[in-house]
Write an enzyme that holds these catalytic residues in place. Sequence first.
Site, PDB file in Angstrom:
ATOM      1  N   SER A 174      33.272  37.210  79.300  1.00  0.00           N
ATOM      2  CA  SER A 174      34.724  37.102  79.551  1.00  0.00           C
ATOM      3  C   SER A 174      35.177  37.103  81.030  1.00  0.00           C
ATOM      4  CB  SER A 174      35.936  37.850  78.893  1.00  0.00           C
ATOM      5  OG  SER A 174      35.280  38.054  77.398  1.00  0.00           O
TER       6      SER A 174
HETATM    7  N1  SAH Z   1      32.358  41.869  75.796  1.00  0.00           N
HETATM    8  C1  SAH Z   1      31.160  40.695  76.184  1.00  0.00           C
HETATM    9  C2  SAH Z   1      31.793  39.517  75.881  1.00  0.00           C
HETATM   10  C3  SAH Z   1      31.574  39.237  74.209  1.00  0.00           C
HETATM   11  S1  SAH Z   1      31.178  37.587  73.835  1.00  0.00           S
HETATM   12  C4  SAH Z   1      30.756  41.013  77.627  1.00  0.00           C
HETATM   13  O1  SAH Z   1      31.408  41.986  78.389  1.00  0.00           O
HETATM   14  O2  SAH Z   1      30.065  40.050  78.105  1.00  0.00           O
HETATM   15  C5  SAH Z   1      31.208  37.983  72.148  1.00  0.00           C
HETATM   16  C6  SAH Z   1      29.929  38.662  71.685  1.00  0.00           C
HETATM   17  O3  SAH Z   1      30.292  38.932  70.191  1.00  0.00           O
HETATM   18  C7  SAH Z   1      28.931  37.572  71.553  1.00  0.00           C
HETATM   19  O4  SAH Z   1      27.865  38.048  71.999  1.00  0.00           O
HETATM   20  C8  SAH Z   1      28.760  37.546  69.922  1.00  0.00           C
HETATM   21  O5  SAH Z   1      27.262  37.384  69.538  1.00  0.00           O
HETATM   22  C9  SAH Z   1      29.282  38.839  69.563  1.00  0.00           C
HETATM   23  N2  SAH Z   1      29.576  38.868  68.039  1.00  0.00           N
HETATM   24  C10 SAH Z   1      30.180  38.025  67.192  1.00  0.00           C
HETATM   25  N3  SAH Z   1      30.450  38.170  66.011  1.00  0.00           N
HETATM   26  C11 SAH Z   1      30.195  39.573  65.889  1.00  0.00           C
HETATM   27  C12 SAH Z   1      29.918  40.576  64.725  1.00  0.00           C
HETATM   28  N4  SAH Z   1      30.394  40.475  63.527  1.00  0.00           N
HETATM   29  N5  SAH Z   1      29.435  41.772  65.311  1.00  0.00           N
HETATM   30  C13 SAH Z   1      29.142  42.356  66.372  1.00  0.00           C
HETATM   31  N6  SAH Z   1      29.009  41.222  67.572  1.00  0.00           N
HETATM   32  C14 SAH Z   1      29.382  40.062  67.333  1.00  0.00           C
END
Ligand code: SAH
Length: 221
Positions: free
Chosen positions: A65
Amino acid sequence: MTETDPYQREREEMVECQIRARGVRDEGVLAAMRKIPRHLFVPKGCERAAYEDRPLPIGEGQTISQPYIVAVMTEQLDLAPQDRVLEVGTGSGYQAALLAELAGTVISIERLRGVAERARENLARAGVTGVRVVVGDGTKGYPPEAPYNAIIVTAASPAVPEPLIDQLAEGGRLIAPIGPRDCQDLVKLVRRRDGVETIPLGGVCFVPLIGQFGWRGEGFL
Ligand code: SAH
């Protein structure tokens, strides 16, 4: 942290110009963002872009992000050193690294095994030891370590997954992007003795939260 840190100046500029200048005031959050080497959480070759004012691709269709959004969400969690925190959506591990600077216990859950493995590597390279990365469907929360003083969801869903609300301790804060697939509202929930208060924080755009209590997989995989 790292022996030689060629990006320290970029990081200080990021904190001053993108974050403090836009109103984030929590000194703990600002210090954590000055400390954690964000360039170790982006793909190789993209290090210079790590301190720009935008999200970046990290592979498998996912993103790290924008620094400002990370700062706002972290500030809104109001973390205390003894807090237990759950992050849903580990991604690069960057947000989790910041949480570990500010809270006592950090569990971060990621749906994609390859993404989780890379996050573990990134955290190790950055010298962050206080994060446990779990592979699974974070829309169900992570009951073995519940309840949590804070829950941060870094992928977007049509509504706040019910299990996450159930796993919030009394006084606990939850931040999540909620709304349609393309753009959402960031919302903060606070669990009080007599119910759950909901506070809107403004518009954001996150990748979808895919799972039992989020978006279903079809069309996103
Ligand atoms: N917080 C992260 C950015 C997250 S991007 C950072 O600091 O880089 C969102 C992430 O959520 C992705 O990697 C995606 O695979 C994950 N995601 C999506 N659905 C999910 C779920 N049900 N449980 C866990 N992770 C999930």
